[in-house]
Design an enzyme around this catalytic site. Structure first.
Site, short mmCIF file in Angstrom:
data_model
loop_
_atom_site.label_atom_id
_atom_site.label_comp_id
_atom_site.label_asym_id
_atom_site.label_seq_id
_atom_site.Cartn_x
_atom_site.Cartn_y
_atom_site.Cartn_z
N ARG A 91 0.63 -1.34 -0.11
CA ARG A 91 -0.09 0.13 -0.19
C ARG A 91 1.03 1.28 0.01
NH1 ARG A 91 -5.09 -1.72 0.06
NH2 ARG A 91 -5.36 -3.89 1.46
N ASP A 92 0.38 2.29 -0.89
CA ASP A 92 0.93 3.57 -0.85
C ASP A 92 0.91 4.51 0.52
OD1 ASP A 92 1.99 5.52 -3.40
OD2 ASP A 92 1.61 6.37 -1.40
N ASN B 207 4.52 6.49 -13.57
CA ASN B 207 4.98 7.89 -13.87
C ASN B 207 6.34 7.48 -14.40
OD1 ASN B 207 2.45 9.13 -13.15
ND2 ASN B 207 3.08 9.05 -11.23
N VAL C 28 10.03 8.38 -7.00
CA VAL C 28 10.87 7.58 -6.44
C VAL C 28 11.39 6.57 -7.83
CG1 VAL C 28 10.86 5.39 -5.22
CG2 VAL C 28 9.37 7.23 -4.60
N HIS D 244 7.67 1.60 -10.69
CA HIS D 244 6.60 1.04 -9.83
C HIS D 244 5.42 1.37 -10.79
CE1 HIS D 244 7.79 5.19 -8.71
NE2 HIS D 244 6.29 5.34 -8.65
N HIS E 78 1.18 2.13 -10.13
CA HIS E 78 0.32 2.34 -9.39
C HIS E 78 -1.10 1.80 -9.63
CE1 HIS E 78 2.01 6.15 -7.58
NE2 HIS E 78 2.79 6.13 -8.64
P1 5GP Z 1 5.59 8.43 -8.35
O1 5GP Z 1 5.30 9.95 -7.61
O2 5GP Z 1 7.11 8.06 -8.34
O3 5GP Z 1 5.08 7.85 -9.33
O4 5GP Z 1 5.20 7.47 -7.01
C1 5GP Z 1 5.84 7.15 -5.73
C2 5GP Z 1 4.81 6.77 -4.66
O5 5GP Z 1 5.59 6.31 -3.74
C3 5GP Z 1 4.17 7.95 -4.15
O6 5GP Z 1 2.39 7.84 -4.21
C4 5GP Z 1 4.35 7.80 -2.53
O7 5GP Z 1 3.47 8.17 -1.62
C5 5GP Z 1 4.92 6.49 -2.61
N1 5GP Z 1 6.23 6.27 -1.44
C6 5GP Z 1 6.98 7.09 -1.26
N2 5GP Z 1 7.90 6.53 -0.33
C7 5GP Z 1 7.06 5.54 0.22
C8 5GP Z 1 7.36 4.67 1.38
O8 5GP Z 1 8.48 4.92 1.92
N3 5GP Z 1 6.58 3.61 1.80
C9 5GP Z 1 5.32 3.57 1.00
N4 5GP Z 1 4.58 2.66 1.14
N5 5GP Z 1 4.91 4.25 -0.36
C10 5GP Z 1 6.01 5.22 -0.60
#
Ligand code: 5GP
Ligand code: ZN
Length: 113
Positions: free
Chosen positions: A30-31, A86, A95, A99, A101
């Site tokens: 989970r996010d 993304n 990140v 990944h 979503h």
């Molecule tokens: P991005 O913006 O790179 O597409 O998505 C990165 C996602 O990783 C974000 O939705 C953010 O909330 C999630 N995220 C970042 N750090 C952590 C973490 O330490 N644990 C979890 N479960 N999610 C994270």
């Protein structure tokens, strides 16, 4: 020095996460900052920076198939859901570990911001 990649650390169990599914190659959890009632991230366990860094169609197919299976498990497959990858600066990637979503449990809007 600790691995700077947070998702590698989650994949190895060094950082806690609400794990949904895990196999040899892929983890789903989970996010931390959910943008919908269901917001799950699906990652390869091995470090891949972004979609631009892989041509592994088998792995990518496994990630998408797992998203669909989790959507059924989370009971959002009938109402619908969104899957998003993304990539890079303009894609809004924050990140730098590939990944996918999985978002659902509410109506989504289009176009995305
Ligand atoms: P991005 O913006 O790179 O597409 O998505 C990165 C996602 O990783 C974000 O939705 C953010 O909330 C999630 N995220 C970042 N750090 C952590 C973490 O330490 N644990 C979890 N479960 N999610 C994270
Ligand atoms: Zn990583």
């Amino acid at each position: 020095m600790a691995d700077p990649c947070i998702f590698c650390r989650i994949a190895r169990g060094e950082v806690p996460a609400q794990m949904i599914a895990s196999n040899k190659e892929i983890a789903a959890f989970r996010d931390l900052n959910p943008q919908a009632p269901v917001h799950i991230l699906i990652i390869p366990k091995n470090h891949i920076g972004s979609l631009d860094d892989t041509g592994d169609s088998y792995l990518l197919g496994q990630m998408v198939s797992l998203a669909a299976a989790i959507a059924r498990q989370e009971k959002i497959s009938k109402t619908g859901y969104r899957t998003v990858i993304n990539t890079g600066k303009d894609g809004g990637q924050s990140v730098d570990h590939l990944h996918l979503h999985l978002l659902g449990g509410r109506p989504m809007t289009w176009p995305p911001g």
